[in-house]
Design a protein around this motif. Structure first.
Motif, mmCIF file in Angstrom:
data_model
loop_
_atom_site.group_PDB
_atom_site.id
_atom_site.type_symbol
_atom_site.label_atom_id
_atom_site.label_comp_id
_atom_site.label_asym_id
_atom_site.label_seq_id
_atom_site.Cartn_x
_atom_site.Cartn_y
_atom_site.Cartn_z
ATOM 1 N N ARG A 18 0.794 -1.217 0.000
ATOM 2 C CA ARG A 18 0.000 0.000 0.000
ATOM 3 C C ARG A 18 0.838 1.285 0.000
ATOM 4 N NH1 ARG A 18 -4.812 1.571 1.659
ATOM 5 N NH2 ARG A 18 -4.679 3.417 2.955
ATOM 6 N N ASP A 168 -13.418 3.121 -0.289
ATOM 7 C CA ASP A 168 -13.350 3.637 1.082
ATOM 8 C C ASP A 168 -14.740 4.132 1.490
ATOM 9 O OD1 ASP A 168 -11.311 4.944 3.255
ATOM 10 O OD2 ASP A 168 -13.023 6.279 2.843
ATOM 11 N N ASN A 214 -6.768 6.685 -0.732
ATOM 12 C CA ASN A 214 -8.012 6.115 -1.281
ATOM 13 C C ASN A 214 -7.713 5.347 -2.563
ATOM 14 O OD1 ASN A 214 -10.028 9.077 -0.566
ATOM 15 N ND2 ASN A 214 -9.710 7.242 0.681
ATOM 16 N N THR A 217 -6.123 2.091 -1.957
ATOM 17 C CA THR A 217 -7.142 1.138 -1.508
ATOM 18 C C THR A 217 -7.922 0.587 -2.702
ATOM 19 O OG1 THR A 217 -7.350 2.394 0.538
ATOM 20 C CG2 THR A 217 -9.129 0.859 0.051
ATOM 21 N N TYR A 221 -8.065 -3.278 -3.847
ATOM 22 C CA TYR A 221 -9.370 -3.928 -4.017
ATOM 23 C C TYR A 221 -9.458 -4.586 -5.395
ATOM 24 C CZ TYR A 221 -14.224 -4.309 -5.455
ATOM 25 O OH TYR A 221 -15.393 -4.765 -5.989
#
Ligand code: SAH
Ligand code: SF4
Length: 350
Positions: A18, A168, A214, A217, A221
């Motif tokens: 990340r 998010d 964000n 993320t 995902y």
């Protein structure tokens, strides 16, 4: 250099930690690193697709929507819009025009129109597949229930585009009213995968409130979901929405993300989107393609409704952005060393 190693690892391992993704998304990423990303992504694209660009005819079937997404001009509270819904006959006329022009994928996109039932969608998919057995049908009609998606698939629909918009939940509620649910949207994506659709997801780049964290993320995902298609374009404000005064997303960051996504998903169908072409007129499409995109989606809607499908202001729908401009688009791509292919262009795992 550390950044170069990150890019090489992204290519090799198809994901990163990340914090490392966040580093690549930084506004202060050195120009050479951004150029290296573009070049690597183009190499991968070239290896998988050659110089061939896949075309999809976009038919905007209705601008009626029951939802109120804060960013979108089709939101139900926008009273300035003349609403329309194409009849099946008009949709089939668009397909006829598109088929003659060489399109072998039709994308039916629209708002979540309560008057458009499961049966309506099934019937139009069946008619298209009956008249043109050699085309792919892509749907982009928002959130439904599992049975609906299964029925669409049964009717012959091949692909479904449903951007998750943001993974998010805090950011999701900055973009959507409380009655809308991120959980349901993610559930829909699971159902689409389970029912056998080539599934597309994605985000708007630079949507209000979006941070680099964000986006990281979102990328992680997507690494889990393994979408067959990924649509990303810059956010562009629409003057008749609550986000009228917000800034547009960055073209540069959109291009960088296209490159990162190509390294993460070598076989995915990734369009150079209309939003990119709108913010960067005359260049956005080609720049996106040279940075890792492999698809363009010219507008095949009836000309008289195009202005009413106003997701955002000044949306490009004419000239080389339109299906009738396909030969000019082909010329422009040729000058960049690219070539339009009329193949159906299904996802293949590489
Ligand atoms: N109703 C369907 C399909 C139509 S909207 C759905 O929501 O999935 C298609 C896409 O347009 C959305 O996923 C969103 O990412 C994009 N979009 C909407 N408003 C936009 C804006 N202001 N700027 C850029 N993209 C926008
Ligand atoms: Fe409706 Fe889609 Fe626009 Fe949201 S983004 S208001 S669901 S058309």
């Amino acid at each position: 250099m550390r950044i170069n190693q990150l890019i090489e690892r992204l290519e090799r391992e198809r994901t990163l930690e990340r914090e490392e993704l966040i580093e690549l998304l930084s506004p202060s990423l050195p120009g050479e690193a951004a150029a290296m990303l573009r070049q690597k992504a183009r190499e991968v694209t070239d290896r998988v697709f050659g110089n061939r660009v896949r075309i999809r005819g976009l038919i905007e079937v209705t601008n009626v929507c029951r939802n109120n997404c804060y960013y979108c001009g089709l939101r139900k509270s926008n009273r300035t819009l003349r609403r329309y819904t194409l009849t099946p006959d008009r949709i089939l006329e668009c397909c006829a025009k598109g088929y003659d022009a060489g399109f072998r994928t039709f994308v039916l996109q629209g708002g979540e129109n309560p008057a458009m039932t499961r049966r309506d969608v099934v019937e139009i998919v069946e008619s298209i597949k009956r008249d043109y057995p050699d085309v792919a049908v892509t749907l982009s009609l928002g959130e439904w229930e599992r049975d609906d998606y299964a029925a669409f698939r049964q009717a012959g629909a091949d692909r479904y585009l449903l951007r998750h918009e943001t993974r998010d939940s805090g950011h999701y509620s900055r973009l959507h009213p409380p009655e809308m649910s991120l959980t349901h949207r993610l559930q829909c994506l699971e159902w689409l995968k389970e029912t056998g659709f080539q599934t597309g997801t994605g985000i708007m780049v630079g949507a209000p409130g979006q941070t680099a964290a964000n986006i990281a993320t979102d990328l992680l995902y997507m690494a889990g979901l393994k979408p067959e298609m990924i649509g990303i374009g810059p956010f562009i404000p629409n003057g008749s929405t609550p986000f009228a005064g917000e800034k547009s997303g960055s073209v540069e960051l959109t291009i960088r993300l296209i490159s990162m996504l190509r390294l993460m998903f070598p076989g995915a169908n990734i369009p150079a989107t209309t939003a990119l072409a709108t913010l960067s007129p005359g260049r956005g499409r080609v720049e996106g393609l040279l940075a890792g995109a492999n698809v363009v989606m010219p507008n095949l809607s009836p000309p008289e409704v195009r202005a009413d499908y106003a997701l955002y202001d000044n949306k490009a729908a004419w000239g080389i952005e339109a299906a009738e401009g396909i030969s000019r688009l082909a010329d422009e791509l040729r000058r960049a060393g690219l070539e339009i292919t009329k193949e159906k262009g299904d996802f293949e795992n590489v």
